[in-house]
Scaffold this motif. Structure first.
Motif, PDB file in Angstrom:
ATOM      1  N   TYR A 259      10.846  10.923  57.827  1.00  0.00           N
ATOM      2  CA  TYR A 259      11.685  10.445  58.925  1.00  0.00           C
ATOM      3  C   TYR A 259      11.912  11.588  59.905  1.00  0.00           C
ATOM      4  CZ  TYR A 259      15.862   8.853  61.450  1.00  0.00           C
ATOM      5  OH  TYR A 259      16.759   8.505  62.418  1.00  0.00           O
ATOM      6  N   CYS A 271      13.681   4.832  62.527  1.00  0.00           N
ATOM      7  CA  CYS A 271      13.675   3.434  62.082  1.00  0.00           C
ATOM      8  C   CYS A 271      13.000   2.513  63.091  1.00  0.00           C
ATOM      9  CB  CYS A 271      15.099   2.963  61.777  1.00  0.00           C
ATOM     10  SG  CYS A 271      16.217   2.993  63.192  1.00  0.00           S
ATOM     11  N   SER A 272      13.404   2.598  64.357  1.00  0.00           N
ATOM     12  CA  SER A 272      12.811   1.721  65.369  1.00  0.00           C
ATOM     13  C   SER A 272      11.395   2.169  65.727  1.00  0.00           C
ATOM     14  CB  SER A 272      13.686   1.696  66.620  1.00  0.00           C
ATOM     15  OG  SER A 272      13.886   3.010  67.119  1.00  0.00           O
ATOM     16  N   MET A 275       8.980   0.313  63.480  1.00  0.00           N
ATOM     17  CA  MET A 275       8.763  -1.065  63.917  1.00  0.00           C
ATOM     18  C   MET A 275       7.867  -1.098  65.156  1.00  0.00           C
ATOM     19  SD  MET A 275      10.685  -2.477  61.624  1.00  0.00           S
ATOM     20  CE  MET A 275      10.440  -1.055  60.553  1.00  0.00           C
ATOM     21  N   ALA A 290      16.405   0.434  68.480  1.00  0.00           N
ATOM     22  CA  ALA A 290      16.724  -0.665  67.564  1.00  0.00           C
ATOM     23  C   ALA A 290      17.469  -1.796  68.260  1.00  0.00           C
ATOM     24  CB  ALA A 290      17.552  -0.133  66.387  1.00  0.00           C
ATOM     25  N   HIS A 327      20.510   0.554  63.081  1.00  0.00           N
ATOM     26  CA  HIS A 327      19.384   0.686  62.151  1.00  0.00           C
ATOM     27  C   HIS A 327      18.611  -0.627  62.124  1.00  0.00           C
ATOM     28  CE1 HIS A 327      17.033   2.397  58.959  1.00  0.00           C
ATOM     29  NE2 HIS A 327      17.325   1.413  58.134  1.00  0.00           N
ATOM     30  N   GLY A 329      15.073  -2.561  59.959  1.00  0.00           N
ATOM     31  CA  GLY A 329      14.031  -2.544  58.931  1.00  0.00           C
ATOM     32  C   GLY A 329      13.177  -3.791  59.058  1.00  0.00           C
ATOM     33  N   HIS A 339      11.420   0.495  55.627  1.00  0.00           N
ATOM     34  CA  HIS A 339      12.116   1.123  56.749  1.00  0.00           C
ATOM     35  C   HIS A 339      12.007   2.635  56.653  1.00  0.00           C
ATOM     36  CE1 HIS A 339      16.215   1.791  54.498  1.00  0.00           C
ATOM     37  NE2 HIS A 339      15.187   2.002  53.712  1.00  0.00           N
ATOM     38  N   ARG A 341      14.505   5.472  56.777  1.00  0.00           N
ATOM     39  CA  ARG A 341      15.939   5.390  56.584  1.00  0.00           C
ATOM     40  C   ARG A 341      16.732   6.400  57.389  1.00  0.00           C
ATOM     41  NH1 ARG A 341      18.845   5.503  50.644  1.00  0.00           N
ATOM     42  NH2 ARG A 341      20.881   4.700  51.283  1.00  0.00           N
TER      43      ARG A 341
END
Length: 451
Positions: A259, A271-272, A275, A290, A327, A329, A339, A341
């Motif tokens: 991360y 996190c984003s 995605m 996010a 956040h 996931g 995810h 984290r």
């Protein structure tokens, strides 16, 4: 008896109501209030006194870790917002500076034009012999003039307008500089706070890792083991679209990568960012942050009971305000998500409690789940034909010989003129034909029935 009481009179109780018109001089004694002498007793026991349960040192440490993680996530989201605001302020300041410089240049040109027009008007209004101005030299400028020309008025109007525009642009530039300085200070302050909280969080994480038991490590390994995972699992009569399944597999392929706040791959993620990268590999462009990813997919909310692989799960500090999302996931199915984290962690699979999910959206519309319908057999669709003879070869029988099972249809037997209606099994003819022979043959002919 009643008459005797009325005639003889009765004693009025002390607590009786005073006669109408009587003067009240004191409040009647209401008696003493009951005093509790212990815990009330119930028919099936007594009320127990509330007692606080002492937490174990490991539970206390875990509670501190969870609180620090939440605080760090909120700070991270706020830091991201301020960083964006600071970038916007820098751009606004640069644009305001450019606009002011343009108006300042225009003002200088307007001043020059106004001065030239004023001199021309001043000199043109002199009534004297030709060449007088040349002979006077600079002294000619001191000769008073009576009237201004239209050219002078126009030049002065342009100068006045240029002065207003320059002053307006300068005020806008001053405001942009102030806003940039303000956002810079706010971003620097939260960056400093984030670093301090991050250091404390990493220390808590180290202590939690040291206190973690072998059973917890085994559970973590079990969570990362998907086994024969299928992203095409169905729920509520739907399955995830192919692009959503592709995004899931791309996200799973990044497991174990660290991360890092603000990164979107391919080596580190927040996190984003995970995605954003995963759906980008599937050909779909999401927003970057996010809460913006939620806002961009808010038209496709998903009930928690109808989640499919690829759906986005959002977590917020206020479940009633999407702007507090900190956040995100990606749902995998079976109560798990993948995810990135937080700082010090890696991209991984984690169990998700539906009660902790505040918002859920779908990026790509799902598809209907395939229905497994039984295939209709030839015997069910064949049209029964009545027989004109009660011979064994044309009679119906509920049983068939071993030789008949090896050649159930005329096509399988090599008949030059196959007819689908004649290839129906004897059982189907017996159950559908009203004119079947009432006396079935004990040993049907092994050859296919002929018309």
């Amino acid at each position: 008896m009643l008459s005797a009481l009325i005639v003889g009179g009765v004693t009025v109780p002390a607590a009786a109501e005073a006669p109408v018109g009587a003067k009240i001089t004191a409040i009647p004694d209401s008696g003493s209030r009951p005093v509790a002498d212990g815990i009330p007793t119930l028919p099936y026991g007594s009320l127990s006194t509330p007692r606080s349960v002492a937490l174990t040192p490991q539970a206390q440490l875990l509670a501190q870790y969870t609180a620090a993680e939440l605080e760090l996530s909120v700070l991270s989201a706020r830091r991201s917002e301020l960083q964006q605001e600071y970038s916007n302020a820098l751009i606004a300041k640069a644009m305001a500076d450019y606009a002011w410089r343009q108006t300042a240049d225009a003002l200088r040109e307007a001043r020059k034009a106004a001065e030239a027009a004023a001199i021309a008007a001043y000199q043109g209004s002199v009534k004297g012999p030709a060449g007088l101005d040349d002979s006077l030299g600079e002294l000619g400028l001191l000769i008073p003039r009576a009237h201004s020309t239209p050219e002078t008025e126009s030049a002065l109007a342009d100068l006045s307008r240029a002065q207003v525009e320059e002053r307006t642009a300068y005020v806008a530039l001053t405001e942009a500089i102030t806003a940039e300085q303000k956002t810079s200070a706010a971003y620097s302050a939260i960056e400093k706070e984030y670093k301090r909280k991050e250091t404390a969080f990493l220390e808590l994480k180290r202590r939690v890792a040291e206190a973690q038991s072998e059973a917890d490590r085994q559970r973590e390994l079990q969570e990362q083991n998907l086994g024969d995972y299928d992203a095409g699992q169905s729920n509520a009569g739907l399955i995830a679209a192919p692009k959503a399944r592709q995004a899931v597999m791309h996200a799973l392929s990044q497991r174990g990568k660290p991360y890092k706040w603000g990164d979107e791959g391919p080596n580190t993620y927040d996190c984003s960012g995970l995605m954003y990268w995963s759906y980008g590999k599937a050909g779909i462009r999401l927003n970057r942050v996010a809460k913006d990813q939620y806002y961009g997919t808010r038209a496709k909310p998903v009930a928690k009971s109808a989640l499919l692989p690829g759906d986005l799960l959002f977590f917020a500090t206020n479940p009633n305000d999407w702007r507090t999302i900190h956040h995100v996931g990606m749902y995998l199915g079976n109560g798990k998500m993948v995810h990135a984290r937080t700082t010090g962690d890696v991209v991984k699979i984690a169990p998700v409690s539906m009660s902790s999910v505040d918002f859920a959206t779908r990026v790509v519309d799902a598809l209907p789940a395939p229905q497994s319908t039984p295939t209709a057999t030839a015997s069910a669709s064949a049209t029964p034909r009545p027989t004109a003879s009660s011979s064994p070869s044309a009679s119906s029988s509920p049983s068939s010989s071993p030789s008949a099972s090896s050649s159930p249809t005329p096509q399988g037997g090599g008949s030059p003129e196959p007819e689908p209606a004649e290839s129906a099994s004897p059982v189907a003819q017996e159950s559908t034909s009203p004119k079947a022979s009432p006396q079935p043959s004990p040993s049907p002919s092994p050859a296919p029935a002929a018309g």
